[in-house]
Design an enzyme around this catalytic site. Structure first.
Site, PDB file in Angstrom:
ATOM      1  N   HIS A   1      54.773 -28.776  10.136  1.00 50.33           N
ATOM      2  CA  HIS A   1      54.964 -27.793   9.839  1.00 50.33           C
ATOM      3  C   HIS A   1      53.781 -27.059  11.118  1.00 50.33           C
ATOM      4  CE1 HIS A   1      56.225 -26.502   6.459  1.00 50.33           C
ATOM      5  NE2 HIS A   1      56.672 -28.083   6.034  1.00 50.33           N
TER       6      HIS A   1
ATOM      7  N   ASP B   1      60.632 -24.375   5.037  1.00 50.62           N
ATOM      8  CA  ASP B   1      60.369 -24.833   3.846  1.00 50.62           C
ATOM      9  C   ASP B   1      61.417 -23.666   3.450  1.00 50.62           C
ATOM     10  OD1 ASP B   1      58.972 -27.349   3.771  1.00 50.62           O
ATOM     11  OD2 ASP B   1      57.472 -26.575   3.125  1.00 50.62           O
TER      12      ASP B   1
ATOM     13  N   GLU C   1      62.800 -34.196   0.259  1.00 50.48           N
ATOM     14  CA  GLU C   1      62.838 -32.785   0.206  1.00 50.48           C
ATOM     15  C   GLU C   1      63.711 -32.003   0.326  1.00 50.48           C
ATOM     16  OE1 GLU C   1      58.347 -32.996   0.061  1.00 50.48           O
ATOM     17  OE2 GLU C   1      58.627 -31.846   1.901  1.00 50.48           O
TER      18      GLU C   1
ATOM     19  N   ARG D   1      51.633 -24.674   9.756  1.00 45.99           N
ATOM     20  CA  ARG D   1      50.840 -24.517   9.075  1.00 45.99           C
ATOM     21  C   ARG D   1      49.731 -24.709   9.816  1.00 45.99           C
ATOM     22  NH1 ARG D   1      52.239 -29.110   5.163  1.00 45.99           N
ATOM     23  NH2 ARG D   1      53.665 -27.802   3.925  1.00 45.99           N
TER      24      ARG D   1
ATOM     25  N   HIS E   1      62.732 -28.503   2.935  1.00 46.30           N
ATOM     26  CA  HIS E   1      62.434 -29.149   3.889  1.00 46.30           C
ATOM     27  C   HIS E   1      63.526 -29.242   5.400  1.00 46.30           C
ATOM     28  CE1 HIS E   1      58.386 -31.191   5.604  1.00 46.30           C
ATOM     29  NE2 HIS E   1      59.545 -31.381   6.702  1.00 46.30           N
TER      30      HIS E   1
END
Length: 726
Positions: free
Chosen positions: A638, A645, A705, A594, A708
């Site tokens: 990320h 994910d 999560e 990311r 994740h």
């Protein structure tokens, strides 16, 4: 509050009451205790109750039968009792695999992970060494969470075979508390209130977070100094829900502990609280323990074992069920003699290890060897002699001639070090001193001192009473740091021997948590690779490259439906894909690398309170402002190219159906927590399947999560990237 009734007194002789008073007074005076509370129950009645001293030394606030004490490891029997209630209710079985309730649970050996049952969490047979990992619990306060405990276990190496020997541990009781929470459907602290405090009428006991001022009458821990008893680690107004709660975090009053003992000794008074079968299970000898020389000499003991949260032994031919509790400045003891229907409780808010041992022995002997003289002075002398022998056999090194280590002397060894379960610690210059500081255990901060040719840490807080030697070494370009006890008799919960630090950065990098942003302008120069060619058949659904995400729009930086990761991470993911394909499944990727610009966009979106378009779909039960507390971070793993994910999907005849994980991706809600209790058996199994597949190749789950995962060790933990995904 209990009162000692005339009828109860009638069952006890005046001479026995006098003996108890004499033992109480002698103990209080000999050991200069700040406070002491003692009670005895017999045949369902309170036959002795006595308190003395102050909640805070010098305050004038007297201790009474309602004063709250830390019962420390006597909390373990309460955790075991709650689990036994859940067994009675059919919510779990003692032989359930732990992973049935906590899919993310891992031990160092995968086989042990598979074989570990709920019962094993309670009987100290894990194969871990004595007190392994306790530095994640104590000294308090610290920043470790229960999720950290569960994640850290896999990095603790065993010292012997699973189920082969007894070695006391605390971490697995924390896990047991989380198993109870998962099976019971509510957090551990709510479960204890529901299953234990309320039905047994333990009205003063406290668990979880509570307000000291509102509850009132709370004893504080003390340490002994030449000037007298001094409070240490005093409670703030809000007493936190400590990570160690299930292992040693509950507080109760003398009255509460008398009720607790009466329930065990007189089950007819609480016939529905626990079935006879589960009462037997809790007090069954599940794990043999060694019979110590003291037990043989003092009690003529022939057996010793651990049940579920209780120690079992014999004393003078009588059955004994007991446990102790030890925290800095707080000591407790519960001694049950079931055949005599007698129980003894001792609560101390000072340095009371010897006092607890001696007083417990005298009060027990008054029951098992009536008519004989068993004085505090007699047992105190035996204990002093025993400890003098131990000191002679394992002398503490003389470290009085110490001086602060110079920066020049330690220049080759300074830096930031990392241990896989304990996290980061720094050994860095501050002015003319070199300081050791733990990132997640702030009380473990001190000055590095030189003693001859060796280094130790002199902790800033003198209530941290176990100094470590520092052992630096360099081999094949790697600098490592190990710790060991200066005092060989130091408390085992300072498990320095389990730490294995590797230097990961220089001190200038260690002084900040900021991650450097790489100047790379494209994926190739950043070392980021396209996952699809490596992980054949992987499905791509990069949500932030489209509008089906929590922002409701394409996110800046995402210009293609492409998963980029650093090469070692991509290669590990390809192995996961190959494994799941053999099961007829495929990985489906939602997000990978990311860009930093994308993270900044998320933060700006979270701060825009006016934009609530996606709330019903992505965060229906959470206020948008709260998303910045645990869900959306200002810096993201990320961006370092090692976090992703994903889910599992099954594709047949060109159609793919995702496995049911209980929530969609990016659903900001407690139900997305990996180990959430309110899931169907199929949903739990699917999450466990994903966790297992990822864990086999080095990917660690983020407990909030289920989707994740981060590859560890990260290839570039200090570098983030901002190249667009094209």
């Amino acid at each position: 509050m209990f009162t000692v009734t005339a009828e109860a007194y009638a069952t006890e002789t005046a001479s026995l009451r006098a003996e108890r008073d004499a033992a109480f007074d002698a103990t209080f005076e000999r050991y200069k205790l700040p406070g002491l509370a003692v009670g005895v129950v017999r045949d369902g009645q309170v036959v002795y109750q006595r308190t003395a001293g102050e909640r805070v030394a010098g305050s004038g606030e007297r201790i009474d039968a309602a004063t709250l004490f830390k019962i420390a490891s006597n909390s373990k029997a309460m955790t075991a009792g709650v689990l036994a209630r859940l067994v009675d209710a059919g919510r779990l079985k003692w032989d359930d695999p732990v992973t049935k309730h906590l899919p993310q649970f891992r031990m160092h050996d995968p086989w042990v992970t598979q074989q570990m049952q709920v019962r094993d969490l309670l009987i100290h047979n894990s194969g871990l060494g004595l007190g392994a990992g306790d530095l994640m619990l104590w000294p308090e306060p610290n920043r470790f969470t229960r999720a950290d405990i569960i994640a850290g276990l896999q990095h603790l190496k065993p010292t012997h075979s699973f189920r082969a020997a007894y070695a006391y541990d605390n971490l697995l009781y924390v896990v047991a508390g989380e198993v109870a929470a998962a099976a019971g459907g509510v957090p551990y602290e709510e479960l204890v209130k529901r299953e234990l405090f309320q039905p047994l009428g333990l009205s003063r006991c406290q668990v979880g977070e509570w307000n000291r001022a509102e509850v009132g009458n709370v004893a504080q821990p003390h340490m002994r100094t030449p000037q007298g008893n001094r409070v240490i680690r005093e409670d703030e107004t809000i007493v936190p829900n400590v990570t160690s709660m299930a292992a040693g975090g509950i507080r109760c009053s003398l009255d509460d502990m008398l009720s607790w003992m009466r329930m065990w000794l007189s089950p007819e008074a609480q016939p529905t609280w626990l079935s006879p079968a589960q009462r037997r299970a809790v007090w069954t000898a599940h794990m043999p323990m060694p019979v110590s020389a003291r037990m043989r000499a003092w009690d003529n003991s022939h057996f010793s074992a651990y049940g579920y949260g209780w120690r079992l032994s014999d004393v003078d031919g009588a059955w004994k069920v007991a446990h102790t509790g030890t925290l800095a400045g707080m000591y407790s003891s519960v001694i049950l003699l079931p055949d005599q229907r007698t129980g003894i409780v001792i609560l101390i808010n000072g340095e009371g290890e010897a006092a607890r041992t001696v007083l417990g022995q005298v009060l027990t002997k008054q029951i098992t060897r009536p008519g004989e003289t068993h004085s505090v002075a007699h047992y105190a002398a035996l204990l002093d002699e025993e400890r003098a022998g131990e000191r002679a056999a394992k002398p503490k090194p003389d470290t009085r001639h110490r001086s602060p280590a110079t920066t020049a002397a330690l220049s080759a060894w300074t830096g930031r070090y990392r241990d896989p379960w304990f996290g980061d610690a720094t050994v860095c210059a501050q002015g003319d001193r070199v300081r050791f500081a733990s990132a997640r255990s702030p009380m473990l901060t001190g000055t590095v001192m030189q003693v001859d040719a060796r280094w130790l840490v002199d902790w800033d807080d003198d209530s941290v009473d176990a100094e470590p030697w520092l052992h630096f070494s360099a081999d094949a370009g790697s600098t490592t740091l190990a710790l060991s006890h200066v005092d060989p008799e130091a408390d085992f919960s300072y498990d320095y021997q389990d730490l294995a630090f590797t230097r990961v950065a220089a001190c200038d990098a260690a002084a900040t948590t900021k991650v450097d942003v790489s100047p790379a302008t494209d994926a190739a120069s950043a070392g980021l690779v396209d996952v699809a060619p490596l992980a054949k058949g992987v499905r791509l659904d990069m949500r932030y490259a489209g509008t089906a995400n929590f922002t409701g729009a394409r996110v800046p930086g995402y210009e293609a439906n492409t998963c980029l990761l650093l090469a070692p991470v991509a290669q590990a993911l390809a192995k996961v894909q190959a494994d799941v394909q053999r099961e007829g499944l495929s990985l489906k990727l939602f997000d990978c690398y990311r860009p930093v610009r994308s993270v900044k966009h998320f933060v700006a979106w979270a701060r825009d309170a006016a934009d609530q378009r996606t709330k019903p779909a992505f965060y229906p039960n959470v206020e948008k402002a709260a998303l910045l507390d645990g869900y959306i971070a200002e810096t993201s793993g990320h961006s370092r190219g090692a976090t992703l994910d994903l889910t599992l999907t099954r594709c047949e005849r060109g159609a793919c159906v995702d496995l049911d994980m209980g929530t969609p991706f990016d659903f900001f809600d407690p139900r997305a927590n990996t180990a959430h209790a309110d899931l169907s058996p199929a949903q739990k199994a699917n999450r466990a399947r994903l966790l297992d597949a990822m864990a086999r190749h080095g990917f660690h789950n983020y407990p909030m999560e289920w989707w994740h995962f981060t590859f560890r060790p990260e290839p570039s933990p200090q570098t983030a990237y901002d190249v667009p995904i094209q």
